[in-house]
Design a protein around this motif. Structure first.
Motif, PDB file in Angstrom:
ATOM      1  N   LEU A 119       0.855  -1.184   0.000  1.00  0.00           N
ATOM      2  CA  LEU A 119       0.000   0.000   0.000  1.00  0.00           C
ATOM      3  C   LEU A 119       0.891   1.233   0.000  1.00  0.00           C
ATOM      4  CD1 LEU A 119      -2.718   1.502   0.244  1.00  0.00           C
ATOM      5  CD2 LEU A 119      -2.457   1.342   2.732  1.00  0.00           C
ATOM      6  N   GLN A 123      -3.017   5.078  -0.068  1.00  0.00           N
ATOM      7  CA  GLN A 123      -3.310   5.509   1.301  1.00  0.00           C
ATOM      8  C   GLN A 123      -3.926   6.897   1.334  1.00  0.00           C
ATOM      9  OE1 GLN A 123       0.493   6.835   3.617  1.00  0.00           O
ATOM     10  NE2 GLN A 123       1.207   5.503   1.969  1.00  0.00           N
ATOM     11  N   LEU A 139      -7.525   4.881   7.673  1.00  0.00           N
ATOM     12  CA  LEU A 139      -6.346   4.098   7.312  1.00  0.00           C
ATOM     13  C   LEU A 139      -6.194   2.902   8.245  1.00  0.00           C
ATOM     14  CD1 LEU A 139      -3.758   3.740   5.636  1.00  0.00           C
ATOM     15  CD2 LEU A 139      -2.591   5.234   7.276  1.00  0.00           C
ATOM     16  N   TYR A 159       2.909  -1.756   4.278  1.00  0.00           N
ATOM     17  CA  TYR A 159       2.509  -0.350   4.270  1.00  0.00           C
ATOM     18  C   TYR A 159       3.748   0.508   4.058  1.00  0.00           C
ATOM     19  CZ  TYR A 159       1.203   4.275   5.881  1.00  0.00           C
ATOM     20  OH  TYR A 159       1.021   5.632   5.964  1.00  0.00           O
TER      21      TYR A 159
END
Length: 278
Positions: A119, A123, A139, A159
């Protein structure tokens, strides 16, 4: 070209959708050519950037992986933003749900080939009608779900903190790691992109050591997002930091294909070669 000895799990980026033709990916075009180029240069894995979860059949990826004996290091979700305009922090609830659905389906796709999903741009950011507190709540919800879904396939979710010009959510590794811990978000690791870190971190090596247990993937790029060894980043302390934290994941080239793709690929591996026996 032949494989060069390396203690690292090396990967190179392959992008197949035209909307990202100017993006920082080494090989663009068909997967068949990309896989062949990756193995010819000596990489051990590929990192895929596809138009979506239905862009390529899982069976095709598996066949190419088996044929070339290349692992799939990760699958990017950037097409969700670049191609489809989706963000997990969009002020419109319907758009946020589309973003979460896209991400969920990407995780299922990647899970079937044993790879984590990244990701990054999806985001989004806070601003306007969306406060920082609200954006982080959205988030967190998405990352809780993503981590749980990825766990079904025994892979983590990745992430990526981006630089300040791309997001205002998290730009630094340690701050993102502390937030993940505070929110009790499980099965989510951090992607440490050296290009973004060059902009945001006071000391890249120290940042990697501080966030050590959370680091799950490395984007190996020099200061100007070209191949390592062409800018002003010193890779030696970074390699030392990765060894200090016992990092065992992939070191992947997400860089501009300059002066051309083959030169960028070759330089990436050359930049790691001096540390093969250190």
């Amino acid at each position: 070209m032949s494989r060069a000895p390396s203690p690292f799990r090396t990967a190179v980026t392959l992008c197949t959708f035209p909307e990202a033709a100017s993006g920082p990916f080494v090989f663009h075009g068909t997967l068949e050519v990309g896989f062949a180029k990756a193995v010819a240069h000596g990489f051990g894995a590929v990192e895929l950037f596809l138009a979506g979860p239905d862009a390529v059949p899982v069976e095709e990826i598996v066949a190419l992986s088996d044929q070339h004996q290349l692992a799939i290091a990760a699958v990017g979700s950037g097409a969700g933003m670049v191609k489809h305009g989706l963000s997990l922090t969009d002020p419109d609830a319907g758009q946020r749900e589309k973003a979460r659905t896209f991400l969920r389906e990407m995780i299922h796709f990647a899970g079937k080939i044993g790879a984590p999903v990244i990701l990054g741009s999806m985001q989004g950011k806070s601003g306007g009608a969306v406060s920082r507190e609200q954006a982080l709540d959205w988030l967190a919800e998405a990352l809780h779900e993503a981590g749980a879904t990825a766990a079904e396939y025994h892979v983590p979710f990745l992430y990526e903190p981006l630089n300040r010009y791309e997001t205002n959510l998290f730009n630094r590794q340690a701050i993102a790691a502390a937030w993940l811990a505070e929110r009790e978000i499980t099965n989510v690791k951090l992607l440490a992109d050296l290009f973004h870190m060059n902009i945001e971190e006071d000391d890249i090596a120290a940042a990697l050591v501080t966030a050590g247990p959370w680091i799950g993937h490395i984007h190996w790029a020099d200061s100007q997002r070209r191949a390592m060894g062409t800018g002003h980043t010193d890779p030696a302390p970074i390699i030392a930091a990765l060894r200090q934290i016992g990092y065992a994941g992939h070191i992947s080239a997400e860089i501009f294909p300059q002066p051309d793709a083959d030169a960028a690929a070759s330089q990436t591996l050359a930049s790691l070669r001096p540390f093969a026996t250190v």
